[in-house]
Structure formats: structure tokens, C-alpha cells
Design a protein around this motif. Structure first.
Motif, PDB file in Angstrom:
ATOM      1  N   ASP A   9       0.828  -1.206   0.000  1.00 60.13           N
ATOM      2  CA  ASP A   9       0.000   0.000   0.000  1.00 60.13           C
ATOM      3  C   ASP A   9       0.859   1.252   0.000  1.00 60.13           C
ATOM      4  O   ASP A   9       1.636   1.477   0.946  1.00 60.13           O
ATOM      5  CB  ASP A   9      -0.919   0.006   1.236  1.00 60.13           C
ATOM      6  CG  ASP A   9      -2.008  -1.031   1.122  1.00 60.13           C
ATOM      7  OD1 ASP A   9      -2.841  -0.914   0.204  1.00 60.13           O
ATOM      8  OD2 ASP A   9      -2.002  -1.992   1.919  1.00 60.13           O
ATOM      9  N   ASP A  10       0.715   2.021  -1.075  1.00 54.12           N
ATOM     10  CA  ASP A  10       1.302   3.358  -1.176  1.00 54.12           C
ATOM     11  C   ASP A  10       2.793   3.349  -0.816  1.00 54.12           C
ATOM     12  O   ASP A  10       3.277   4.215  -0.098  1.00 54.12           O
ATOM     13  CB  ASP A  10       0.540   4.327  -0.259  1.00 54.12           C
ATOM     14  CG  ASP A  10       0.634   5.760  -0.782  1.00 54.12           C
ATOM     15  OD1 ASP A  10       1.018   5.945  -1.952  1.00 54.12           O
ATOM     16  OD2 ASP A  10       0.340   6.677  -0.006  1.00 54.12           O
ATOM     17  N   LEU A  11       3.488   2.361  -1.360  1.00 57.75           N
ATOM     18  CA  LEU A  11       4.899   2.151  -0.998  1.00 57.75           C
ATOM     19  C   LEU A  11       5.811   3.147  -1.704  1.00 57.75           C
ATOM     20  O   LEU A  11       5.655   3.415  -2.900  1.00 57.75           O
ATOM     21  CB  LEU A  11       5.303   0.721  -1.387  1.00 57.75           C
ATOM     22  CG  LEU A  11       6.710   0.276  -0.975  1.00 57.75           C
ATOM     23  CD1 LEU A  11       6.818   0.166   0.541  1.00 57.75           C
ATOM     24  CD2 LEU A  11       7.051  -1.058  -1.634  1.00 57.75           C
ATOM     25  N   ALA A  12       6.758   3.671  -0.950  1.00 58.41           N
ATOM     26  CA  ALA A  12       7.821   4.496  -1.522  1.00 58.41           C
ATOM     27  C   ALA A  12       9.159   3.918  -1.091  1.00 58.41           C
ATOM     28  O   ALA A  12       9.291   3.379   0.011  1.00 58.41           O
ATOM     29  CB  ALA A  12       7.690   5.945  -1.052  1.00 58.41           C
ATOM     30  N   CYS A  13      10.152   4.024  -1.980  1.00 58.55           N
ATOM     31  CA  CYS A  13      11.478   3.474  -1.700  1.00 58.55           C
ATOM     32  C   CYS A  13      12.521   4.554  -1.907  1.00 58.55           C
ATOM     33  O   CYS A  13      12.555   5.213  -2.951  1.00 58.55           O
ATOM     34  CB  CYS A  13      11.753   2.302  -2.647  1.00 58.55           C
ATOM     35  SG  CYS A  13      13.461   1.713  -2.600  1.00 58.55           S
ATOM     36  N   ARG A  14      13.346   4.741  -0.903  1.00 53.19           N
ATOM     37  CA  ARG A  14      14.432   5.700  -1.010  1.00 53.19           C
ATOM     38  C   ARG A  14      15.744   4.978  -0.765  1.00 53.19           C
ATOM     39  O   ARG A  14      15.869   4.177   0.151  1.00 53.19           O
ATOM     40  CB  ARG A  14      14.230   6.797   0.038  1.00 53.19           C
ATOM     41  CG  ARG A  14      15.257   7.875  -0.006  1.00 53.19           C
ATOM     42  CD  ARG A  14      14.868   8.973   0.952  1.00 53.19           C
ATOM     43  NE  ARG A  14      16.025   9.737   1.338  1.00 53.19           N
ATOM     44  CZ  ARG A  14      15.994  11.019   1.635  1.00 53.19           C
ATOM     45  NH1 ARG A  14      14.849  11.661   1.621  1.00 53.19           N
ATOM     46  NH2 ARG A  14      17.088  11.651   1.980  1.00 53.19           N
ATOM     47  N   ARG A  15      16.707   5.233  -1.605  1.00 49.10           N
ATOM     48  CA  ARG A  15      18.056   4.673  -1.441  1.00 49.10           C
ATOM     49  C   ARG A  15      19.024   5.836  -1.427  1.00 49.10           C
ATOM     50  O   ARG A  15      19.062   6.620  -2.385  1.00 49.10           O
ATOM     51  CB  ARG A  15      18.405   3.739  -2.590  1.00 49.10           C
ATOM     52  CG  ARG A  15      17.638   2.439  -2.586  1.00 49.10           C
ATOM     53  CD  ARG A  15      17.962   1.622  -1.363  1.00 49.10           C
ATOM     54  NE  ARG A  15      17.921   0.215  -1.633  1.00 49.10           N
ATOM     55  CZ  ARG A  15      18.193  -0.717  -0.712  1.00 49.10           C
ATOM     56  NH1 ARG A  15      18.523  -0.370   0.501  1.00 49.10           N
ATOM     57  NH2 ARG A  15      18.123  -1.978  -1.002  1.00 49.10           N
ATOM     58  N   GLY A  16      19.843   5.941  -0.361  1.00 50.17           N
ATOM     59  CA  GLY A  16      20.709   7.105  -0.249  1.00 50.17           C
ATOM     60  C   GLY A  16      19.838   8.343  -0.205  1.00 50.17           C
ATOM     61  O   GLY A  16      18.867   8.406   0.546  1.00 50.17           O
ATOM     62  N   ASP A  17      20.126   9.325  -1.065  1.00 53.04           N
ATOM     63  CA  ASP A  17      19.305  10.543  -1.059  1.00 53.04           C
ATOM     64  C   ASP A  17      18.336  10.570  -2.239  1.00 53.04           C
ATOM     65  O   ASP A  17      17.798  11.613  -2.587  1.00 53.04           O
ATOM     66  CB  ASP A  17      20.206  11.796  -1.054  1.00 53.04           C
ATOM     67  CG  ASP A  17      21.124  11.836  -2.259  1.00 53.04           C
ATOM     68  OD1 ASP A  17      21.078  10.885  -3.068  1.00 53.04           O
ATOM     69  OD2 ASP A  17      21.882  12.813  -2.397  1.00 53.04           O
ATOM     70  N   SER A  45      15.255  -4.635  -7.495  1.00 52.51           N
ATOM     71  CA  SER A  45      15.823  -5.426  -6.394  1.00 52.51           C
ATOM     72  C   SER A  45      15.439  -4.812  -5.058  1.00 52.51           C
ATOM     73  O   SER A  45      15.158  -5.530  -4.090  1.00 52.51           O
ATOM     74  CB  SER A  45      17.351  -5.488  -6.492  1.00 52.51           C
ATOM     75  OG  SER A  45      17.726  -6.080  -7.695  1.00 52.51           O
ATOM     76  N   SER A  46      15.438  -3.492  -5.008  1.00 53.96           N
ATOM     77  CA  SER A  46      15.075  -2.816  -3.761  1.00 53.96           C
ATOM     78  C   SER A  46      13.644  -3.168  -3.373  1.00 53.96           C
ATOM     79  O   SER A  46      13.353  -3.419  -2.194  1.00 53.96           O
ATOM     80  CB  SER A  46      15.210  -1.294  -3.922  1.00 53.96           C
ATOM     81  OG  SER A  46      16.538  -0.957  -4.275  1.00 53.96           O
ATOM     82  N   LEU A  54      14.026  -7.145   4.228  1.00 54.18           N
ATOM     83  CA  LEU A  54      15.466  -6.919   4.369  1.00 54.18           C
ATOM     84  C   LEU A  54      15.831  -5.442   4.271  1.00 54.18           C
ATOM     85  O   LEU A  54      16.961  -5.061   4.551  1.00 54.18           O
ATOM     86  CB  LEU A  54      16.228  -7.700   3.289  1.00 54.18           C
ATOM     87  CG  LEU A  54      16.078  -9.216   3.365  1.00 54.18           C
ATOM     88  CD1 LEU A  54      16.726  -9.885   2.152  1.00 54.18           C
ATOM     89  CD2 LEU A  54      16.699  -9.746   4.653  1.00 54.18           C
ATOM     90  N   ALA A  55      14.879  -4.621   3.825  1.00 54.61           N
ATOM     91  CA  ALA A  55      15.095  -3.173   3.752  1.00 54.61           C
ATOM     92  C   ALA A  55      13.781  -2.506   4.144  1.00 54.61           C
ATOM     93  O   ALA A  55      12.701  -3.047   3.871  1.00 54.61           O
ATOM     94  CB  ALA A  55      15.507  -2.759   2.333  1.00 54.61           C
ATOM     95  N   PRO A  56      13.860  -1.359   4.798  1.00 57.17           N
ATOM     96  CA  PRO A  56      12.622  -0.693   5.234  1.00 57.17           C
ATOM     97  C   PRO A  56      12.011   0.133   4.110  1.00 57.17           C
ATOM     98  O   PRO A  56      12.727   0.685   3.283  1.00 57.17           O
ATOM     99  CB  PRO A  56      13.117   0.220   6.364  1.00 57.17           C
ATOM    100  CG  PRO A  56      14.524   0.535   5.993  1.00 57.17           C
ATOM    101  CD  PRO A  56      15.071  -0.638   5.235  1.00 57.17           C
ATOM    102  N   PRO A  57      10.678   0.226   4.080  1.00 56.91           N
ATOM    103  CA  PRO A  57      10.062   1.174   3.140  1.00 56.91           C
ATOM    104  C   PRO A  57      10.379   2.600   3.574  1.00 56.91           C
ATOM    105  O   PRO A  57      10.567   2.842   4.768  1.00 56.91           O
ATOM    106  CB  PRO A  57       8.556   0.903   3.284  1.00 56.91           C
ATOM    107  CG  PRO A  57       8.384  -0.226   4.212  1.00 56.91           C
ATOM    108  CD  PRO A  57       9.684  -0.466   4.919  1.00 56.91           C
TER     109      PRO A  57
END
Ligand code: ATP
Length: 194
Positions: A9-17, A45-46, A54-57
Motif C-alpha cells: 500500500d502506497d509504498l515508496a522506496c528511497r536509497r541514499g538521497d 531489487s530494492s 530486508l530493507a525498510p520502506p
């Protein structure tokens, strides 16, 4: 395996900045498969790693019901052990019996006394699939599952995934290569980039 599901639901992914994608919502129910496509670095992959826990949203929610098996470019098999020992290690952890015929089907029977570090790229990928089958997980997260596989093994990976879904499993697949699976939907991650 019955009852596996994924709700995003309404997922966003940030890596670094960098915000890679946002506003992604989807549902996968028992028996369904989804292929995620998009250019290098878009966040496929993210996404799988977030679903695996294994990684937070960055924002939004993922709810996965059922055990998760992840196959990516890092086979979690001890390079210092023989293939037989490495798979036996996971069988103990997974608490699953060896499914009759899996090793033969995957062409691994003759390699059980070979140290994992000596296996070829495709042999390691076959070994990762053997471990995945042993997990008996309802949710398969497959990151470039066909990389390194020859034509025969690629068709086998597709057939195993079809069997998994027919048995009520879910497959979420990130793949640049076409992946033949009846009824599979496709998600273009570029629809969710900023
Ligand atoms: N731990 C991290 N910290 C910072 N940036 C990261 C991290 N992991 C990945 N990234 C970056 O996030 C972006 C997305 O990477 P990801 O591996 O999810 O892409 P992808 O769509 O799977 O790419 P490919 O098609 O090349 O496999 C890349 O720019 C990558 O460099």
C-alpha cells in the motif's frame, strides 16, 4: 502454501538521497505471479528486498502472509562446504525433507561432493533454486532468476515457478529477460518514479 498473499500500500522506496519510486500499491493472492520490469537502477531489487523485510520502506506498508524465499545473485550457500553439505545445512534450518527428484531435475546430483566455490554461475543458480524448493515457502521473490542459466535450465526454472503457482504459491519476479509463465501480470516500475 495455501493462504499466501502480498499486500503493498502506497509504498515508496528511497536509497541514499534518491527517491526511487512512490505510490506503489498492489495485491498478490494465492496462485498469482507478477513480473516487475524497468531500467537498471530503477529499484526492482530494492522492491524485492523491502517485500522480503530486508530493507525498510521509505513510506507505505507491505504485508506478506506466508513464508518467503528469496533468490538473488547471492546464493546463500557456504562456499567452503560441498554442495551436499551446504544444502543439508539449509534442510536442517528449513525443517523440510528433500523433495524427491529435485536434485536430479536440477542436474545437481553429480555435483554434491563439489565445494560450492568451484560451482559455475549457472550451477550456483541451480543450487539456489534447490534450496528455494526445500524452503517450501509460499512466496517466491526471484531477482533475475534466469541469469546464468542455459536454455534447458531456464525452461526448468519457469516450469518450477508455474508448478509453485499452480500449488497456490505466489511469485514476484524481477527480470530483464522474458519469463514464460501462464497468466503472469507485468508491472512497469517506471509508472511509479518521480
Ligand atoms: N544500500 C544502498 N544504499 C544506497 N543506494 C543503494 C543501495 N542499494 C541500492 N542502491 C541504489 O538504488 C538504486 C536501485 O538499485 P536496485 O538494485 O534496486 O535496482 P534494479 O532496478 O534492481 O537494477 P538492475 O536492473 O541493474 O538490477 C541504484 O541506483 C542503487 O545504486
Amino acid at each position: 502454501m495455501q493462504g499466501a498473499s502480498i499486500a503493498i500500500d502506497d509504498l515508496a522506496c528511497r536509497r541514499g538521497d534518491r527517491l526511487l519510486f512512490r505510490g506503489l500499491s498492489l495485491r498478490l493472492r494465492a496462485g498469482e505471479a507478477l513480473r516487475v520490469v524497468g531500467r537498471n537502477g530503477i529499484g526492482k531489487s530494492s522492491l524485492l528486498r523491502i517485500v522480503a523485510g530486508l530493507a525498510p520502506p521509505f513510506a507505505g506498508k507491505v504485508n506478506a502472509e506466508g513464508a518467503i524465499g528469496l533468490v538473488d545473485e547471492r546464493p546463500a550457500l557456504d562456499p567452503a562446504r560441498t554442495l551436499g553439505e551446504a544444502l543439508a545445512f539449509w534442510r536442517q534450518i528449513d525443517g523440510a525433507g528433500e523433495r524427491n527428484g529435485d536434485l536430479g531435475r536440477l542436474g545437481l546430483e553429480a555435483l554434491l561432493d563439489v565445494p560450492v566455490r568451484y560451482l559455475s554461475t549457472g550451477q550456483k543458480k541451480r543450487a539456489a533454486l534447490a534450496r528455494l524448493l526445500g524452503q517450501e515457502a509460499g512466496i517466491w521473490l526471484l531477482d533475475e532468476p534466469l541469469n546464468g542459466l542455459d536454455t534447458h535450465a531456464a525452461a526448468l526454472a519457469e516450469a518450477l515457478t508455474a508448478e509453485h503457482c499452480a500449488a497456490g504459491g505466489i511469485a514476484l519476479i524481477a527480470s530483464h529477460q522474458p519469463f514464460a509463465l501462464p497468466g503472469m501480470a507485468t508491472l512497469a516500475l517506471s509508472d511509479y518514479t518521480t
